[in-house]
Design a protein around this motif. Structure first.
Motif, PDB file in Angstrom:
ATOM      1  N   ALA A  13       0.791   9.857 -37.443  1.00  0.00           N
ATOM      2  CA  ALA A  13       1.440   8.640 -36.938  1.00  0.00           C
ATOM      3  C   ALA A  13       1.737   8.766 -35.444  1.00  0.00           C
ATOM      4  O   ALA A  13       1.538   7.814 -34.681  1.00  0.00           O
ATOM      5  N   GLU A  14       2.210   9.927 -35.011  1.00  0.00           N
ATOM      6  CA  GLU A  14       2.481  10.134 -33.586  1.00  0.00           C
ATOM      7  C   GLU A  14       1.193  10.100 -32.775  1.00  0.00           C
ATOM      8  O   GLU A  14       1.159   9.566 -31.658  1.00  0.00           O
ATOM      9  N   ARG A  15       0.130  10.665 -33.312  1.00  0.00           N
ATOM     10  CA  ARG A  15      -1.164  10.644 -32.625  1.00  0.00           C
ATOM     11  C   ARG A  15      -1.643   9.211 -32.423  1.00  0.00           C
ATOM     12  O   ARG A  15      -2.146   8.851 -31.346  1.00  0.00           O
ATOM     13  N   ILE A  16      -1.492   8.374 -33.458  1.00  0.00           N
ATOM     14  CA  ILE A  16      -1.915   6.979 -33.338  1.00  0.00           C
ATOM     15  C   ILE A  16      -1.033   6.247 -32.344  1.00  0.00           C
ATOM     16  O   ILE A  16      -1.529   5.499 -31.486  1.00  0.00           O
ATOM     17  N   ARG A  17       0.267   6.437 -32.434  1.00  0.00           N
ATOM     18  CA  ARG A  17       1.183   5.789 -31.490  1.00  0.00           C
ATOM     19  C   ARG A  17       0.834   6.146 -30.047  1.00  0.00           C
ATOM     20  O   ARG A  17       0.806   5.279 -29.171  1.00  0.00           O
ATOM     21  N   SER A  18       0.563   7.418 -29.788  1.00  0.00           N
ATOM     22  CA  SER A  18       0.239   7.857 -28.428  1.00  0.00           C
ATOM     23  C   SER A  18      -1.099   7.285 -27.974  1.00  0.00           C
ATOM     24  O   SER A  18      -1.239   6.830 -26.828  1.00  0.00           O
ATOM     25  N   ALA A  19      -2.091   7.301 -28.860  1.00  0.00           N
ATOM     26  CA  ALA A  19      -3.411   6.779 -28.504  1.00  0.00           C
ATOM     27  C   ALA A  19      -3.346   5.285 -28.200  1.00  0.00           C
ATOM     28  O   ALA A  19      -3.967   4.809 -27.242  1.00  0.00           O
ATOM     29  N   VAL A  20      -2.596   4.544 -28.992  1.00  0.00           N
ATOM     30  CA  VAL A  20      -2.457   3.105 -28.759  1.00  0.00           C
ATOM     31  C   VAL A  20      -1.750   2.848 -27.431  1.00  0.00           C
ATOM     32  O   VAL A  20      -2.125   1.951 -26.669  1.00  0.00           O
ATOM     33  N   ALA A  21      -0.718   3.635 -27.137  1.00  0.00           N
ATOM     34  CA  ALA A  21       0.015   3.454 -25.886  1.00  0.00           C
ATOM     35  C   ALA A  21      -0.858   3.765 -24.675  1.00  0.00           C
ATOM     36  O   ALA A  21      -0.786   3.082 -23.645  1.00  0.00           O
ATOM     37  N   ARG A  22      -1.705   4.810 -24.787  1.00  0.00           N
ATOM     38  CA  ARG A  22      -2.533   5.226 -23.651  1.00  0.00           C
ATOM     39  C   ARG A  22      -3.761   4.359 -23.461  1.00  0.00           C
ATOM     40  O   ARG A  22      -4.233   4.158 -22.338  1.00  0.00           O
ATOM     41  N   SER A  23      -4.332   3.869 -24.553  1.00  0.00           N
ATOM     42  CA  SER A  23      -5.638   3.224 -24.506  1.00  0.00           C
ATOM     43  C   SER A  23      -5.630   1.956 -23.661  1.00  0.00           C
ATOM     44  O   SER A  23      -4.726   1.116 -23.759  1.00  0.00           O
ATOM     45  N   GLY A  47       6.089  -2.447 -36.300  1.00  0.00           N
ATOM     46  CA  GLY A  47       4.864  -2.033 -36.960  1.00  0.00           C
ATOM     47  C   GLY A  47       3.719  -3.020 -36.913  1.00  0.00           C
ATOM     48  O   GLY A  47       2.633  -2.724 -37.410  1.00  0.00           O
ATOM     49  N   ASP A  48       3.918  -4.208 -36.308  1.00  0.00           N
ATOM     50  CA  ASP A  48       2.801  -5.121 -36.154  1.00  0.00           C
ATOM     51  C   ASP A  48       2.259  -5.011 -34.727  1.00  0.00           C
ATOM     52  O   ASP A  48       2.820  -4.333 -33.875  1.00  0.00           O
ATOM     53  N   GLU A 149      -8.311  10.544 -40.199  1.00  0.00           N
ATOM     54  CA  GLU A 149      -7.092  10.609 -41.004  1.00  0.00           C
ATOM     55  C   GLU A 149      -6.409   9.255 -41.049  1.00  0.00           C
ATOM     56  O   GLU A 149      -6.210   8.635 -40.004  1.00  0.00           O
ATOM     57  N   PRO A 150      -6.036   8.791 -42.239  1.00  0.00           N
ATOM     58  CA  PRO A 150      -5.234   7.571 -42.343  1.00  0.00           C
ATOM     59  C   PRO A 150      -3.752   7.903 -42.219  1.00  0.00           C
ATOM     60  O   PRO A 150      -3.353   9.070 -42.296  1.00  0.00           O
ATOM     61  N   VAL A 151      -2.943   6.873 -42.027  1.00  0.00           N
ATOM     62  CA  VAL A 151      -1.499   7.083 -41.978  1.00  0.00           C
ATOM     63  C   VAL A 151      -0.820   5.932 -42.716  1.00  0.00           C
ATOM     64  O   VAL A 151      -1.304   4.795 -42.710  1.00  0.00           O
ATOM     65  N   ASP A 152       0.275   6.240 -43.356  1.00  0.00           N
ATOM     66  CA  ASP A 152       1.073   5.226 -44.034  1.00  0.00           C
ATOM     67  C   ASP A 152       1.698   4.299 -42.988  1.00  0.00           C
ATOM     68  O   ASP A 152       2.215   4.755 -41.962  1.00  0.00           O
ATOM     69  N   ILE A 153       1.654   3.005 -43.226  1.00  0.00           N
ATOM     70  CA  ILE A 153       2.152   2.036 -42.248  1.00  0.00           C
ATOM     71  C   ILE A 153       3.649   2.203 -42.008  1.00  0.00           C
ATOM     72  O   ILE A 153       4.136   2.058 -40.878  1.00  0.00           O
ATOM     73  N   ASP A 154       4.419   2.542 -43.040  1.00  0.00           N
ATOM     74  CA  ASP A 154       5.853   2.768 -42.848  1.00  0.00           C
ATOM     75  C   ASP A 154       6.099   3.974 -41.955  1.00  0.00           C
ATOM     76  O   ASP A 154       7.018   3.974 -41.125  1.00  0.00           O
ATOM     77  N   GLU A 155       5.274   5.010 -42.104  1.00  0.00           N
ATOM     78  CA  GLU A 155       5.401   6.180 -41.242  1.00  0.00           C
ATOM     79  C   GLU A 155       5.040   5.827 -39.799  1.00  0.00           C
ATOM     80  O   GLU A 155       5.690   6.270 -38.853  1.00  0.00           O
ATOM     81  N   LEU A 156       4.009   4.999 -39.643  1.00  0.00           N
ATOM     82  CA  LEU A 156       3.610   4.562 -38.308  1.00  0.00           C
ATOM     83  C   LEU A 156       4.713   3.750 -37.654  1.00  0.00           C
ATOM     84  O   LEU A 156       4.977   3.883 -36.453  1.00  0.00           O
ATOM     85  N   ARG A 157       5.378   2.927 -38.430  1.00  0.00           N
ATOM     86  CA  ARG A 157       6.453   2.083 -37.908  1.00  0.00           C
ATOM     87  C   ARG A 157       7.601   2.933 -37.353  1.00  0.00           C
ATOM     88  O   ARG A 157       8.231   2.565 -36.355  1.00  0.00           O
ATOM     89  N   LEU A 158       7.863   4.068 -37.972  1.00  0.00           N
ATOM     90  CA  LEU A 158       8.988   4.909 -37.563  1.00  0.00           C
ATOM     91  C   LEU A 158       8.636   5.899 -36.458  1.00  0.00           C
ATOM     92  O   LEU A 158       9.522   6.484 -35.842  1.00  0.00           O
ATOM     93  N   ALA A 159       7.346   6.086 -36.211  1.00  0.00           N
ATOM     94  CA  ALA A 159       6.910   7.093 -35.240  1.00  0.00           C
ATOM     95  C   ALA A 159       7.089   6.604 -33.806  1.00  0.00           C
ATOM     96  O   ALA A 159       7.165   5.402 -33.540  1.00  0.00           O
ATOM     97  N   GLU A 160       7.142   7.564 -32.892  1.00  0.00           N
ATOM     98  CA  GLU A 160       7.200   7.287 -31.458  1.00  0.00           C
ATOM     99  C   GLU A 160       6.006   7.953 -30.792  1.00  0.00           C
ATOM    100  O   GLU A 160       5.518   8.981 -31.259  1.00  0.00           O
ATOM    101  N   PRO A 161       5.520   7.389 -29.673  1.00  0.00           N
ATOM    102  CA  PRO A 161       4.463   8.084 -28.935  1.00  0.00           C
ATOM    103  C   PRO A 161       4.990   9.372 -28.325  1.00  0.00           C
ATOM    104  O   PRO A 161       6.211   9.552 -28.177  1.00  0.00           O
ATOM    105  N   ASP A 162       4.079  10.271 -27.983  1.00  0.00           N
ATOM    106  CA  ASP A 162       4.489  11.523 -27.358  1.00  0.00           C
ATOM    107  C   ASP A 162       5.264  11.245 -26.079  1.00  0.00           C
ATOM    108  O   ASP A 162       4.932  10.324 -25.329  1.00  0.00           O
ATOM    109  N   PRO A 163       6.316  12.032 -25.793  1.00  0.00           N
ATOM    110  CA  PRO A 163       7.137  11.759 -24.600  1.00  0.00           C
ATOM    111  C   PRO A 163       6.382  11.908 -23.284  1.00  0.00           C
ATOM    112  O   PRO A 163       6.850  11.421 -22.257  1.00  0.00           O
ATOM    113  N   PHE A 164       5.208  12.560 -23.297  1.00  0.00           N
ATOM    114  CA  PHE A 164       4.463  12.773 -22.060  1.00  0.00           C
ATOM    115  C   PHE A 164       3.259  11.833 -21.909  1.00  0.00           C
ATOM    116  O   PHE A 164       2.441  12.035 -21.011  1.00  0.00           O
ATOM    117  N   TRP A 165       3.162  10.809 -22.754  1.00  0.00           N
ATOM    118  CA  TRP A 165       1.945  10.006 -22.735  1.00  0.00           C
ATOM    119  C   TRP A 165       1.730   9.309 -21.399  1.00  0.00           C
ATOM    120  O   TRP A 165       0.595   9.172 -20.935  1.00  0.00           O
TER     121      TRP A 165
END
Length: 255
Positions: A13-23, A47-48, A149-165
């Motif tokens: 979930a953190e990997r996806i959050r960081s990738a979305v923020a950076r992309s 989460g949307d 790797e898939p991730v649960d949407i609820d887990e994605l909703r609670l995750a944060e991007p990496d602090p160094f993104w």
């Protein structure tokens, strides 16, 4: 299976959050229309995803025809390395769900909410050639050199991007351009079979640093984990110095 939280690396979930923020690149695909590039994508804390596309596009027209019932859609994002590598894409993210149009009287309010979390120049064009769509997620998948790797949407909703993104690009470019000595020292931690290729810094996060080895027979990515997760630039600099075996070296500072 979602990757467990360890000191070896971020969760899926953190990997996806960081990738979305950076992309900076994303494509929205719906049935009966060619994929269209977005001018903005933002994964909200709820989460949307809010995306911005051209108002006069076929995708916008089909979304309005479907109304609030929505259309199945996939948003594909590419996370590119900050350095000019032979293979620049570090990971791909697919966000699948249902896309709906955002009514005009809601667009400006929603644009302001997005701007508070993610200021972006494309928001200035909302209502002036650019329209917002709302993607409600059903699934999320990330793929990189290690697999998908898939991730649960609820887990994605609670995750944060990496602090160094936000700092990663400048930090890796600085390391690559001005600290060849440190890269050489990091390369000594690689298996002997990988030391014959060209070693470049690939990624950095609070859990470690990844290196890309470009060899004549292909590319290899190797992760060097920190002894413990770090939370700020001082901790990051110290962790890298410890990795190279000399905690008394001068800290790395971006220009």
């Amino acid at each position: 299976m979602t990757r467990a939280t360890t000191q070896q690396g971020p969760t899926t979930a953190e990997r996806i959050r960081s990738a979305v923020a950076r992309s900076q690149d994303s494509m929205l695909a719906i049935p009966a229309s060619d994929p269209i590039p977005t001018t903005l994508h933002h994964l909200r804390s709820c989460g949307d995803v809010i995306v911005a596309i051209a108002t006069d596009s076929r995708t916008t027209a089909l979304a309005w025809q479907a109304g609030q019932g929505g259309l199945p859609a996939v948003l594909e994002l590419a996370d590119h390395a900050p350095l000019p590598l032979r293979e620049p894409v570090r990971s791909l993210v697919w966000l699948r769900g249902t896309v709906r149009p955002v009514p005009p009287h809601v667009e400006r309010v929603l644009a302001a909410e997005v701007a508070a979390e993610h200021p972006h120049e494309a928001l200035l064009d909302v209502g002036h050639g650019t329209s917002l769509l709302w993607l409600r997620l059903d699934s999320a998948v990330v793929a990189d050199a290690t697999g998908a790797e898939p991730v649960d949407i609820d887990e994605l909703r609670l995750a944060e991007p990496d602090p160094f993104w936000e700092l990663e690009t400048a930090w890796l470019q600085h390391l690559d351009e001005d600290h060849a000595d440190l890269i050489s020292q990091l390369a000594r931690r690689l298996p002997p079979s990988l030391r014959r290729g060209r070693v470049r810094p690939l990624a950095i996060d609070r859990y470690g640093i990844s290196l890309r080895v470009e060899a004549f027979d292909g590319d290899r990515d190797v992760r060097l984990p920190f002894a413990e997760p770090v939370a700020d630039m001082a901790g990051l600099s110290k962790a890298v110095r410890v990795l190279v075996g000399c905690p008394f070296l001068n800290g790395l500072r971006t220009r």
